[in-house]
Design a protein around this motif. Sequence first.
Motif, PDB file in Angstrom:
ATOM      1  N   ILE A  18      -4.326   3.675  -3.050  1.00  8.28           N
ATOM      2  CA  ILE A  18      -2.865   3.571  -2.900  1.00  8.28           C
ATOM      3  C   ILE A  18      -2.450   3.328  -1.455  1.00  8.28           C
ATOM      4  O   ILE A  18      -1.376   2.807  -1.207  1.00  8.28           O
ATOM      5  CB  ILE A  18      -2.131   4.803  -3.476  1.00  8.28           C
ATOM      6  CG1 ILE A  18      -2.466   6.066  -2.684  1.00  8.28           C
ATOM      7  CG2 ILE A  18      -2.429   4.994  -4.954  1.00  8.28           C
ATOM      8  CD1 ILE A  18      -1.487   7.183  -2.963  1.00  8.28           C
ATOM      9  N   ARG A  72       4.642   6.434  -0.379  1.00  9.65           N
ATOM     10  CA  ARG A  72       3.461   6.332  -1.230  1.00  9.65           C
ATOM     11  C   ARG A  72       2.919   7.728  -1.536  1.00  9.65           C
ATOM     12  O   ARG A  72       2.519   8.031  -2.653  1.00  9.65           O
ATOM     13  CB  ARG A  72       2.416   5.496  -0.489  1.00  9.65           C
ATOM     14  CG  ARG A  72       1.546   4.582  -1.297  1.00  9.65           C
ATOM     15  CD  ARG A  72       2.250   3.509  -2.071  1.00  9.65           C
ATOM     16  NE  ARG A  72       2.784   2.394  -1.325  1.00  9.65           N
ATOM     17  CZ  ARG A  72       2.070   1.404  -0.813  1.00  9.65           C
ATOM     18  NH1 ARG A  72       0.780   1.383  -0.937  1.00  9.65           N
ATOM     19  NH2 ARG A  72       2.647   0.418  -0.178  1.00  9.65           N
ATOM     20  N   ILE A 115       3.899  -0.083  -5.088  1.00  4.13           N
ATOM     21  CA  ILE A 115       3.559   0.430  -6.419  1.00  4.13           C
ATOM     22  C   ILE A 115       4.868   0.823  -7.100  1.00  4.13           C
ATOM     23  O   ILE A 115       5.680   1.563  -6.514  1.00  4.13           O
ATOM     24  CB  ILE A 115       2.615   1.647  -6.332  1.00  4.13           C
ATOM     25  CG1 ILE A 115       1.323   1.263  -5.611  1.00  4.13           C
ATOM     26  CG2 ILE A 115       2.295   2.181  -7.721  1.00  4.13           C
ATOM     27  CD1 ILE A 115       0.408   2.420  -5.316  1.00  4.13           C
TER      28      ILE A 115
END
Lengths: 237, 258
Positions: free
Chosen positions: A163, A102, A171
């Motif tokens: 996030i 991430r 994502i």
Amino acid sequence: MATSSKSMRSLSCWKQILRQTRAVRQQQFRTLNTTPISISRFPGPPPPGLSRPRASQQDVSNRQPKKMKVYPPPPSARAVCKDPIAAVTESQLGKLDPTRARTRLFTRSNLDAAKVGDILLVRTKNGDDFAGVCLNIRRSGIDTAILLRNNLTRVGVEMWYKIYSPNVEGIEVVQRREKRARRARLYYMRKPKHDVGSVENIVRQYQRQRAMLRSADVKSRDANSTKKKNNKRGSNK
Amino acid sequence: MGIKAHTPPKTNRFNNRKNMPVLGATQRAAFERLIKADVLPLRTGALAIKRGMTAVYNPESGERIPCTVLQLEQNQVVHLKTMRTHGYFAVCIGAGEQNPKNVTKPQLGHFSLQGVSPKRHLQEFRVKDEKGLLAVGQRVTADWFMVGQYVDTKADCNGQGGGSRVYPGKKMAGRMGGQRVTVQNLKVLQTDGERGLVLVSGAVAGPKGTIVMIQDAKKKPWPNVPLPPSPAEINLELRKEIDAKLGDAPKEAQKAEA
């Protein structure tokens, strides 16, 4: 000016002598009274641990001007941890993003990173996935967040996603912007002139492609290696 | 030089006859009021430095809790205030370090007498009774606070404006802020003794780098978390350590002689 005559001088002399004797007497009186005393701060017996041998309990009868002892300071926590916010963020990332995938997706130095203007798909734990054009990336450690814009039922919808939130499962970059955006925040895309509208079709196409690729991949793998079948699918996911 | 017919009767300006109720303005009365209201914490607090804000996620529930990171820097008990001598119980905590060159001589003498290093910050923390007194020289680390407990924080908030006084009614921005702000009932989310970190939920007044007083919450009962060790136990341990050191010293001396 005055006190030049002999008689006056003798009088001042007497005064001086008397003053000296008085001072001596006072000093004697004082020394007689000054005995070593132990100062107790508590009415009863002192609680265990509180009565430490200290300078105050020493003999104070012949106290002389001496150099004061300066004690060394205890170990400093600040020296151990100079940037606590970074330390806390790091410990959090260890749990929330152990592979640092991430982090890499939104690192500026990463050429394959997601940028503003890209169409991103956020998969959430509760199943309410959301896709949209990324208008803004707010980078601030563990609170790093992205702003996505899409049109649902012809109504413009914007969503902020943290996030690193445990509610965000993944994502994905659906489509990259052809040219690099020349602004950090693409708020002009809210205007009708620049609004890209709904990205549902692009996302659906992406998902279909993805599914086809995955099924093809799994099939080929199943055909190739029958031995290594166990755990393969789990690790692929 | 007038002629006085008789000596006037001596009147007492003070209403201090026997069996009078205790005056409400005395220190003793104030102390008893506090005891009655039960708002004095049982143990001392600590001085910390505000290092900034961040957030903590609960990996299971996905809940995000904004928090303030506080760092305890070289906290040590410098002095004790007792009922007998001072009229109340308090623990004076010193934090940080100070170059002895920049400390006034009387204060240096105070530190020297108590056997602690010169401190940058000094602050008294009131405690209910003598059970809350820690031994002088005892270090207070971040482990002093238990995860899950509630604390109150006190700090000076950010100041606005500056310069000269602006009279009320003048069409200008005045001076504000910079006053002491107490935030009650902040939950302790994490502690780290080695790094001196205490993470409390929510915001604490003041800019980064400000000095913050943390103490057990006054208006919240102790939650369902383990109890901290009592000051008496801690003092006993310190006493044992000192005794062991003092016991070792003569032995070593004997060895050296032999």
